[in-house]
Write a protein that holds these residues in place. Structure first.
Motif, PDB file in Angstrom:
ATOM      1  N   ASN A  74       0.812  -1.219   0.000  1.00  0.00           N
ATOM      2  CA  ASN A  74       0.000   0.000   0.000  1.00  0.00           C
ATOM      3  C   ASN A  74       0.847   1.271   0.000  1.00  0.00           C
ATOM      4  OD1 ASN A  74      -2.603  -1.244   0.040  1.00  0.00           O
ATOM      5  ND2 ASN A  74      -2.298  -1.742   2.197  1.00  0.00           N
ATOM      6  N   LYS A  77       1.640   2.048  -3.511  1.00  0.00           N
ATOM      7  CA  LYS A  77       0.469   2.566  -4.234  1.00  0.00           C
ATOM      8  C   LYS A  77       0.250   4.056  -3.973  1.00  0.00           C
ATOM      9  CE  LYS A  77      -1.861  -1.886  -4.459  1.00  0.00           C
ATOM     10  NZ  LYS A  77      -2.865  -2.768  -3.847  1.00  0.00           N
ATOM     11  N   GLU A  93      -6.948   4.709 -12.018  1.00  0.00           N
ATOM     12  CA  GLU A  93      -7.868   4.032 -11.098  1.00  0.00           C
ATOM     13  C   GLU A  93      -9.057   3.425 -11.845  1.00  0.00           C
ATOM     14  OE1 GLU A  93      -7.906   3.712  -7.369  1.00  0.00           O
ATOM     15  OE2 GLU A  93      -5.845   3.702  -8.094  1.00  0.00           O
ATOM     16  N   CYS A 107     -15.543   1.942  -7.356  1.00  0.00           N
ATOM     17  CA  CYS A 107     -14.553   2.905  -7.860  1.00  0.00           C
ATOM     18  C   CYS A 107     -15.143   3.718  -9.010  1.00  0.00           C
ATOM     19  CB  CYS A 107     -13.293   2.171  -8.316  1.00  0.00           C
ATOM     20  SG  CYS A 107     -12.087   3.241  -9.137  1.00  0.00           S
ATOM     21  N   CYS A 265      -7.959   0.383  -0.999  1.00  0.00           N
ATOM     22  CA  CYS A 265      -8.115   1.013  -2.325  1.00  0.00           C
ATOM     23  C   CYS A 265      -8.852   2.339  -2.200  1.00  0.00           C
ATOM     24  CB  CYS A 265      -8.872   0.086  -3.275  1.00  0.00           C
ATOM     25  SG  CYS A 265      -7.965  -1.396  -3.720  1.00  0.00           S
ATOM     26  N   ARG A 269      -7.084   6.041  -2.546  1.00  0.00           N
ATOM     27  CA  ARG A 269      -7.560   6.871  -3.661  1.00  0.00           C
ATOM     28  C   ARG A 269      -8.050   8.238  -3.181  1.00  0.00           C
ATOM     29  NH1 ARG A 269     -10.476   3.293  -6.012  1.00  0.00           N
ATOM     30  NH2 ARG A 269     -12.414   3.717  -4.918  1.00  0.00           N
TER      31      ARG A 269
END
Length: 317
Positions: A74, A77, A93, A107, A265, A269
């Motif tokens: 992570n 990311k 994304e 997402c 995630c 984001r």
């Protein structure tokens, strides 16, 4: 409403110095993650792009490639996300949401419902340039039915961006939605689409008020009772973003961390994409709604370098 981020331009920015610090952090045995955080979380995106270019000029290597070879999980990311421009990151994304194993509808909903028309146009162009395919074609290949139609409508970036409110039309829009939903057997979702995906924000605020007068309920309650699954989720996201984007993101962050496990995630984001735009406001809404700071939630829910970089993006407690 004026909004502000937690990440701003570094006042004593020197791309050569930053490039050299990053190189030093990755050379030799081991990686100095703290140095990477110190550089990347304390300047804005425009400055990071300059550092990327300077890194290539000085060392003849791609900064992102070097970081990928040194980092993982992570933390990687977040770092890679910070080194993309805003539309590049949205496109990236969305690509992962579509091309991964299965489809990450959450997402697609979050990005498509929350971005302004200008932002949608920007990431649509980048998507085509980066991946050689049309985002609309990819979305249509991965979704279906009315959910697909809502996403395609949002993708046109055709929402009216004026601040004009037509009082008579607002009443008609509210009645049309009411008659298409609660007042009829079955639901005409297309009517919801033609109002919620097209009208400007100020006008929709008036529509929501008129709807409550007619039905005695908030429009969100009606959507929940009339729809289900991804269609319910996308219409609720649109309404919530029209009412207040920062409140919507605060709710998404809370849901990503509450209970067992963390949806990294979503957490990554939102922290990466909103840090320079409205993170201070998101933090305010988070505290008002949940009685606890976003900082403390992140601190309790994450660990290691991943936690450290997220806390820097979050800013002061």
């Amino acid at each position: 409403m004026a909004t502000k981020g937690t990440i701003t331009a570094a006042s004593r920015f020197n791309p050569q110095d930053d490039a050299e610090k990053l190189r030093k952090a990755m050379k030799g045995v081991g990686t100095d993650e703290a140095a990477i955080i110190e550089v990347l979380a304390h300047c804005n995106n425009s400055q990071r792009q300059q550092t990327k270019m300077e890194y290539k000029r000085l060392f003849g290597k791609d900064l992102v490639d070097d970081l990928k070879s040194e980092l993982s999980g992570n933390f990687e990311k977040v770092v890679i996300g910070l080194l993309m421009t805003t539309p590049e990151y949205d496109a990236y994304e969305l690509r992962n949401a579509i091309k991964g194993a299965g489809t990450d509808e959450a997402c697609l909903i979050e990005i498509m419902a929350s971005r302004l028309p200008s932002e949608i146009k920007a990431f649509t162009e980048i998507y085509k340039k980066e991946y050689g395919e049309s985002l609309e074609d990819d979305i249509c290949g991965d979704t279906s039915g009315m959910f697909q139609r809502v996403l395609v409508s949002l993708l046109t970036a055709g929402r009216d961006e004026s601040n004009e409110v037509d009082e008579a039309l607002a009443v008609k829009d509210a009645k049309d939605i009411y008659e298409a939903g609660e007042a009829s057997w079955g639901t005409d979702e297309a009517k919801f689409l033609s109002v919620l995906c097209v009208r400007n924000r100020k006008h929709l605020h008036q529509v929501f008020e008129e709807y409550k007068k007619i039905s005695g309920r908030d429009i969100e309650d009606s959507i929940k009772s009339e729809m289900s699954g991804n269609l319910e989720d996308v219409f609720l996201a649109i309404v919530n973003c029209i009412k207040c984007r920062q409140h919507y993101f605060a709710e998404c962050l809370y849901k990503s961390m509450k209970g067992m496990g963390t949806n990294d995630c979503v957490l990554t984001r939102i922290m990466v994409s909103r840090a320079e735009i409205d993170m201070e406001d998101i933090k305010e809404h988070f505290f008002k709604k949940y009685g606890k700071t976003l900082y403390s939630f992140i601190k309790d829910d994450t660990s290691g370098d991943y936690r450290n970089i997220l806390l820097e993006l979050c800013g002061d407690q």
